[in-house]
Enzyme design. Structure first.
Site, PDB file in Angstrom:
ATOM      1  N   HIS A  96     -12.765   3.101   5.897  1.00  0.00           N
ATOM      2  CA  HIS A  96     -11.507   2.407   5.613  1.00  0.00           C
ATOM      3  C   HIS A  96     -11.074   1.524   6.781  1.00  0.00           C
ATOM      4  O   HIS A  96      -9.992   0.912   6.729  1.00  0.00           O
ATOM      5  CB  HIS A  96     -10.391   3.408   5.287  1.00  0.00           C
ATOM      6  CG  HIS A  96     -10.418   3.882   3.865  1.00  0.00           C
ATOM      7  ND1 HIS A  96     -10.615   5.190   3.514  1.00  0.00           N
ATOM      8  CD2 HIS A  96     -10.285   3.204   2.695  1.00  0.00           C
ATOM      9  CE1 HIS A  96     -10.593   5.299   2.195  1.00  0.00           C
ATOM     10  NE2 HIS A  96     -10.402   4.117   1.673  1.00  0.00           N
ATOM     11  N   LYS A 107      -7.720  -9.351   1.013  1.00  0.00           N
ATOM     12  CA  LYS A 107      -8.252  -9.376  -0.344  1.00  0.00           C
ATOM     13  C   LYS A 107      -8.949 -10.706  -0.654  1.00  0.00           C
ATOM     14  O   LYS A 107      -9.521 -10.862  -1.737  1.00  0.00           O
ATOM     15  CB  LYS A 107      -7.121  -9.137  -1.363  1.00  0.00           C
ATOM     16  CG  LYS A 107      -6.577  -7.699  -1.334  1.00  0.00           C
ATOM     17  CD  LYS A 107      -5.397  -7.542  -2.297  1.00  0.00           C
ATOM     18  CE  LYS A 107      -4.699  -6.186  -2.162  1.00  0.00           C
ATOM     19  NZ  LYS A 107      -5.441  -5.085  -2.798  1.00  0.00           N
ATOM     20  N   ASN A 141      -6.298   0.252  -7.701  1.00  0.00           N
ATOM     21  CA  ASN A 141      -6.330  -0.731  -6.636  1.00  0.00           C
ATOM     22  C   ASN A 141      -6.578  -2.081  -7.311  1.00  0.00           C
ATOM     23  O   ASN A 141      -7.003  -2.124  -8.466  1.00  0.00           O
ATOM     24  CB  ASN A 141      -7.430  -0.396  -5.639  1.00  0.00           C
ATOM     25  CG  ASN A 141      -7.401  -1.314  -4.442  1.00  0.00           C
ATOM     26  OD1 ASN A 141      -6.331  -1.647  -3.936  1.00  0.00           O
ATOM     27  ND2 ASN A 141      -8.582  -1.758  -4.010  1.00  0.00           N
ATOM     28  N   TYR A 191       0.829  -1.209   0.000  1.00  0.00           N
ATOM     29  CA  TYR A 191       0.000   0.000   0.000  1.00  0.00           C
ATOM     30  C   TYR A 191       0.860   1.253   0.000  1.00  0.00           C
ATOM     31  O   TYR A 191       1.904   1.304   0.644  1.00  0.00           O
ATOM     32  CB  TYR A 191      -0.883   0.046   1.254  1.00  0.00           C
ATOM     33  CG  TYR A 191      -1.975  -0.985   1.300  1.00  0.00           C
ATOM     34  CD1 TYR A 191      -2.709  -1.308   0.165  1.00  0.00           C
ATOM     35  CD2 TYR A 191      -2.294  -1.618   2.501  1.00  0.00           C
ATOM     36  CE1 TYR A 191      -3.728  -2.249   0.232  1.00  0.00           C
ATOM     37  CE2 TYR A 191      -3.315  -2.552   2.573  1.00  0.00           C
ATOM     38  CZ  TYR A 191      -4.028  -2.874   1.434  1.00  0.00           C
ATOM     39  OH  TYR A 191      -5.035  -3.792   1.504  1.00  0.00           O
ATOM     40  N   ARG A 238      -6.124   6.721  -8.940  1.00  0.00           N
ATOM     41  CA  ARG A 238      -5.239   5.701  -8.385  1.00  0.00           C
ATOM     42  C   ARG A 238      -5.750   4.340  -8.824  1.00  0.00           C
ATOM     43  O   ARG A 238      -6.876   4.222  -9.291  1.00  0.00           O
ATOM     44  CB  ARG A 238      -5.159   5.786  -6.869  1.00  0.00           C
ATOM     45  CG  ARG A 238      -6.484   5.592  -6.163  1.00  0.00           C
ATOM     46  CD  ARG A 238      -6.349   5.812  -4.664  1.00  0.00           C
ATOM     47  NE  ARG A 238      -5.430   4.841  -4.070  1.00  0.00           N
ATOM     48  CZ  ARG A 238      -5.792   3.649  -3.599  1.00  0.00           C
ATOM     49  NH1 ARG A 238      -7.054   3.261  -3.639  1.00  0.00           N
ATOM     50  NH2 ARG A 238      -4.914   2.827  -3.063  1.00  0.00           N
ATOM     51  N   GLU A 290      -9.149  -1.947 -10.188  1.00  0.00           N
ATOM     52  CA  GLU A 290     -10.074  -0.816 -10.075  1.00  0.00           C
ATOM     53  C   GLU A 290      -9.338   0.463 -10.443  1.00  0.00           C
ATOM     54  O   GLU A 290      -8.344   0.813  -9.803  1.00  0.00           O
ATOM     55  CB  GLU A 290     -10.602  -0.699  -8.647  1.00  0.00           C
ATOM     56  CG  GLU A 290     -11.464  -1.878  -8.235  1.00  0.00           C
ATOM     57  CD  GLU A 290     -11.862  -1.852  -6.768  1.00  0.00           C
ATOM     58  OE1 GLU A 290     -12.722  -2.666  -6.386  1.00  0.00           O
ATOM     59  OE2 GLU A 290     -11.323  -1.025  -6.004  1.00  0.00           O
TER      60      GLU A 290
HETATM   61  C1  HEM Z   1     -13.299   9.445  -1.110  1.00  0.00           C
HETATM   62  C2  HEM Z   1     -12.691   8.516  -1.752  1.00  0.00           C
HETATM   63  C3  HEM Z   1     -12.583   7.066  -1.349  1.00  0.00           C
HETATM   64  C4  HEM Z   1     -13.573   6.148  -1.143  1.00  0.00           C
HETATM   65  C5  HEM Z   1     -15.070   6.402  -1.248  1.00  0.00           C
HETATM   66  C6  HEM Z   1     -12.935   4.900  -0.783  1.00  0.00           C
HETATM   67  C7  HEM Z   1     -13.604   3.736  -0.476  1.00  0.00           C
HETATM   68  C8  HEM Z   1     -13.019   2.546  -0.103  1.00  0.00           C
HETATM   69  C9  HEM Z   1     -13.730   1.359   0.296  1.00  0.00           C
HETATM   70  C10 HEM Z   1     -15.230   1.259   0.391  1.00  0.00           C
HETATM   71  C11 HEM Z   1     -12.816   0.395   0.574  1.00  0.00           C
HETATM   72  C12 HEM Z   1     -13.115  -1.034   1.052  1.00  0.00           C
HETATM   73  C13 HEM Z   1     -12.971  -1.103   2.526  1.00  0.00           C
HETATM   74  C14 HEM Z   1     -13.544  -2.407   3.083  1.00  0.00           C
HETATM   75  O1  HEM Z   1     -12.838  -3.418   3.049  1.00  0.00           O
HETATM   76  O2  HEM Z   1     -14.701  -2.387   3.538  1.00  0.00           O
HETATM   77  C15 HEM Z   1     -11.515   0.964   0.330  1.00  0.00           C
HETATM   78  C16 HEM Z   1     -10.308   0.280   0.468  1.00  0.00           C
HETATM   79  C17 HEM Z   1      -9.070   0.890   0.320  1.00  0.00           C
HETATM   80  N1  HEM Z   1      -8.823   2.223   0.074  1.00  0.00           N
HETATM   81 FE1  HEM Z   1     -10.205   3.651  -0.304  1.00  0.00          FE
HETATM   82  N2  HEM Z   1     -11.591   5.068  -0.795  1.00  0.00           N
HETATM   83  C18 HEM Z   1     -11.331   6.367  -1.132  1.00  0.00           C
HETATM   84  C19 HEM Z   1     -10.098   6.957  -1.283  1.00  0.00           C
HETATM   85  C20 HEM Z   1      -8.905   6.317  -1.075  1.00  0.00           C
HETATM   86  C21 HEM Z   1      -7.626   6.931  -1.289  1.00  0.00           C
HETATM   87  C22 HEM Z   1      -7.379   8.351  -1.782  1.00  0.00           C
HETATM   88  C23 HEM Z   1      -6.694   6.017  -0.990  1.00  0.00           C
HETATM   89  C24 HEM Z   1      -5.212   6.268  -1.097  1.00  0.00           C
HETATM   90  C25 HEM Z   1      -4.305   5.713  -0.459  1.00  0.00           C
HETATM   91  C26 HEM Z   1      -7.397   4.789  -0.590  1.00  0.00           C
HETATM   92  C27 HEM Z   1      -6.802   3.591  -0.218  1.00  0.00           C
HETATM   93  C28 HEM Z   1      -7.466   2.403   0.009  1.00  0.00           C
HETATM   94  C29 HEM Z   1      -6.792   1.131   0.211  1.00  0.00           C
HETATM   95  C30 HEM Z   1      -5.296   0.883   0.205  1.00  0.00           C
HETATM   96  C31 HEM Z   1      -7.801   0.174   0.402  1.00  0.00           C
HETATM   97  C32 HEM Z   1      -7.622  -1.341   0.572  1.00  0.00           C
HETATM   98  C33 HEM Z   1      -7.827  -1.923  -0.801  1.00  0.00           C
HETATM   99  C34 HEM Z   1      -7.433  -3.375  -1.005  1.00  0.00           C
HETATM  100  O3  HEM Z   1      -6.406  -3.829  -0.510  1.00  0.00           O
HETATM  101  O4  HEM Z   1      -8.158  -4.054  -1.772  1.00  0.00           O
HETATM  102  N3  HEM Z   1      -8.733   5.025  -0.658  1.00  0.00           N
HETATM  103  N4  HEM Z   1     -11.667   2.269  -0.073  1.00  0.00           N
END
Ligand code: HEM
Ligand code: FAD
Ligand code: FES
Lengths: 320, 346
Positions: free
Chosen positions: B193, B317, B225, B37, B223, B265
């Site tokens: 998060h 994941k 993912n 990450y 970004r 994504e």
């Molecule tokens: C407002 C914008 C964003 C929304 C709505 C959003 C939404 C989400 C959601 C719903 C999850 C899944 C969490 C779960 O397991 O329930 C997630 C995971 C994650 N988000 Fe965001 N996110 C946003 C912005 C960001 C940004 C800017 C970063 C930058 C670092 C970020 C980094 C991550 C990471 C690293 C994960 C774990 C993903 C994985 O390993 O599959 N997110 N996010």
């Protein structure tokens, strides 16, 4: 460019609203519609004073329905180093300026049940836009507008026409003052308060709100903070390998820009956090003026907001 | 450029596949042979021609089939689309952003005419011709966000900004990697998060939030993912876990190349003008292992990434059950040769 996307505009109308306030109507040079904005937003206006670049933030009053223009209102401040003086003395209909995209650091809280808008003097500009938006949304609101005297109330007529008895005026010369103990009680739960005006007024209103037991999240303010002068000092931009002098009538950010380095900014008023810069070392005392960093961060001496803060001392080394 | 839209499914018989062109333009998310990450945010600027970054909103050969799948999900579960009352202005902002972008970049397929508030929208692939009044919800057959996102690939979250935080106060989420809008709606940035491992400790979310609070109008960012999905299923939601969770046990050494998909994504973020809200788009791209290894660099690199992935990430994941089998499959496509830097094929 470090302040975001820029829009070249032409001044299409200048209106002398009061002795010290002018309103400017700005139209896009491209002919493409100016973007809509959310009430409370400002743009940074770049002026070219015979080769000297001046950049000041000004709140947006309104946008023509078809996007053909924005309006801003500018108070001429005494002892101006240039910005407001230049706008008042040099800028005429037909002139060109450059503005940034709107940035909103003073937004209406959309979940609020009711909104108390408090303006002092030129602080009415964002409040004006907020009142119009609340009216459009049919949300409950009150406007409390304080000024020295009726003649200096640059927006009385327009506000009265649009908002009728939702507008309450306070004239210093008639011994009328916005009183927290009168406007705060008996407001419904979930009411938000927004204040913009002179520093003393903002502090008094916020203090009154806290004392009346209002949660911090329901109290909002915008300060039209400008960089003040101070003793000159040197700045070393370590990564760029540049040393520059910061003159007494210049901000640190202005000196850095003059040296040819594009540093990031959004508000140039110590509020947004965009210009946060790491201090590598300093020979002297940091003179923090911003409202962004915490007290602990100020005390640590590791960060400085270069748009408003400066050094009392000889040399400041920055990670830029 | 006219896109040939495919007729295919993301459920039941799973006929989804990528054309050779779609494989080449796949947004492969690894620029190195390892993954962790990071605050991997960059300007959402126009990228190479034909890449998924060429335009702000990417429409591809799967468009029509994906929109059909979304309609099926919404029919079964209307709670996949929710909006709190104060988000209506942001919904209209989204209508403008998506219609403008689609019409400008895909004029053969979409057309928008605006005269003041009188708008006329034509969507040829879906056979839609709609006149409406911008700002007047009663002139559309659905609420504004639902109306336009039933016609645009990708999930969307609308985040209100207040008290120096972002709040997930609206969204349409039908192609998600195991998270639920119904659960997250109304939460703040760090709350939603919450389930993510490790990233909180290394300050990723502190820095990401600080950055997003100052996101500027006209300066979108993006970004990537990634995760992995068994079968080309778009709707891997917690609500439907009983339908797809079991798929993970069906992977065998014989079918791994066909069943196991890398799911990427492409997430983009825009500041919206009227509402000061932020829209977060999550566009999912699927590619099966057999298709991925047709690009030798990607086969080599993904083998190394998956083999060396931290177990916390693999668990979060949901890869643990089929990871080793996939690594074994990919090992056959990794000759140990060095890989070139960057995302794109050699
Ligand atoms: C407002 C914008 C964003 C929304 C709505 C959003 C939404 C989400 C959601 C719903 C999850 C899944 C969490 C779960 O397991 O329930 C997630 C995971 C994650 N988000 Fe965001 N996110 C946003 C912005 C960001 C940004 C800017 C970063 C930058 C670092 C970020 C980094 C991550 C990471 C690293 C994960 C774990 C993903 C994985 O390993 O599959 N997110 N996010
Ligand atoms: C978000 C935001 C929105 C704003 N919106 C508006 C608006 O809508 N309308 C508006 O009129 N203004 C607005 N302002 C304020 C505006 O940006 C300028 O600060 C203001 O116009 C004064 O600019 P200036 O260049 O004329 O004054 P400056 O030269 O910057 O001077 C500002 C003050 O500092 C003092 N000062 C400056 N240099 C020195 C020195 N060397 N020694 C001692 N004192 C010094 C001056 O006496 C003066 O009172 C806003 C500010 C912010 C941060
Ligand atoms: S530019 Fe906003 S705090 Fe300095």
């Amino acid at each position: 460019m470090s302040g975001g996307v820029e829009i070249p505009v032409r001044v299409v109308d200048v209106e002398q609203a009061t002795e010290t306030v002018k309103r400017f109507r700005l139209a896009p040079l491209s002919g493409e519609a100016l973007p809509p904005f959310s009430a409370g937003a400002h743009v940074v206006v770049t002026m070219d004073d015979h080769g000297r670049r001046i950049r000041n933030p000004y709140s947006l009053i309104d946008r023509a329905e078809d996007g053909s223009s924005y309006r801003i209102g500018v108070l001429r401040v005494p002892n101006s180093r240039g910005g407001s003086k230049f706008m008042h003395e040099n800028v005429k209909a037909g002139d060109r300026l450059v503005i940034t995209m709107p940035v909103n650091l003073f937004p209406i809280v959309r979940t609020g049940r009711k909104h108390l808008l408090v303006a002092g003097g030129i602080g009415v500009t964002p409040i004006y836009a907020m009142a119009n938006e609340l009216k459009r949304r049919s949300a409950p609101y009150e406007i409390h507008y304080a000024m020295r005297n009726e003649a200096s109330g640059a927006f009385i007529d327009e506000l009265r026409a649009a908002h009728g008895d939702k507008l309450k005026l306070y004239r210093d010369d008639m011994q009328e003052f916005v009183s927290v103990s009168e406007i705060l009680p008996n407001q419904p739960l979930g009411t938000h308060l927004y204040v913009c005006g002179p520093e003393g007024m903002i502090e008094a209103i916020l203090k009154g709100g806290r004392e009346a037991g209002w949660p911090e999240e329901n109290l909002h303010c915008e300060r039209f903070l400008a960089p003040t002068g101070g003793e000159p000092f040197s700045v070393v931009l370590q990564r760029a390998g540049i040393t520059a002098e910061v003159r007494s009538d210049q901000s640190l950010l202005e000196a850095i820009e003059e040296a040819g380095v594009d540093a990031p900014f959004l508000c140039r008023g110590g509020a947004c956090g965009q210009c946060e810069t790491t201090v590598v070392s300093c020979d002297g005392e940091l003179d923090h003026k911003d409202h962004y960093l915490t007290e602990e961060e100020h005390a640590s001496g590791k960060k400085i907001m270069i748009c408003v803060s400066r050094l009392k001392g000889r040399e400041l080394v920055l990670d830029l | 450029m006219t896109i040939q839209f495919k007729s295919e499914t993301f459920r039941d018989d799973f006929t989804f596949s990528n054309s050779p062109e779609a494989i080449r333009r796949f947004p492969f998310p690894f620029d190195k042979d390892e993954y962790m990450y990071a605050v991997n945010i960059e300007q959402h600027m126009p990228g190479p021609i034909k890449s998924p970054y060429e335009f702000p909103i990417d429409i591809d050969e799967h468009y029509v089939a994906e929109m059909r799948d979304r309609a099926l999900v919404l029919k079964e579960d209307p709670l996949r689309c929710q909006s709190l009352p104060h988000m209506l202005t942001a919904e209209w902002d989204l209508v403008e952003l998506l219609m403008e972008s689609m019409a400008k970049n895909y004029p053969e397929h979409f057309e928008l005419t605006r005269e003041g508030d009188a708008w006329h929208w034509i969507n040829r692939p879906l056979g839609i011709d709609q006149k409406f009044t911008f700002g007047d919800t009663s002139t559309l057959p659905y609420p504004p966000m639902e109306y336009i996102t039933r016609q645009c690939q990708g999930d969307f979250c609308l985040c209100d900004q207040r008290n120096d935080d972002l709040w997930m106060d609206a969204g349409i989420v039908t192609t998600q990697a195991d998270w639920s809008l119904d659960f997250d709606v109304g939460m703040s940035f760090k709350e939603w998060h919450g389930p993510v491992p490790l990233a909180h400790d290394i300050g990723v979310f502190d820095r990401a939030l600080k950055f997003l609070l100052n996101l500027q109008q006209g300066r979108p960012v993006r970004r990537l993912n990634w995760t992995m999905t068994i079968n080309p299923r778009l709707d891997t939601s917690p609500e439907n876990y009983h339908k797809w969770g079991i798929d993970r046990t069906t992977v065998t050494p014989e079918n791994v190349g066909n069943k196991v998909h890398l799911r990427v994504e492409l997430q983009a973020l825009w500041r919206l003008p009227r509402s000061n809200a932020i829209v977060f788009s999550i566009r999912a791209y699927l590619i099966k292992m057999e298709e991925l290894v047709t690009i030798p660099k990607w086969g080599r690199r993904f083998h190394r990434v998956l083999r060396d992935l931290r177990p916390e990430l693999a668990d979060y994941k949901g890869l643990t059950r089929f990871r080793q089998m996939t690594v074994d499959y990919l090992a056959k496509h990794d000759d140990g040769a060095p890989t070139s830097p960057g995302f794109f094929p050699d």
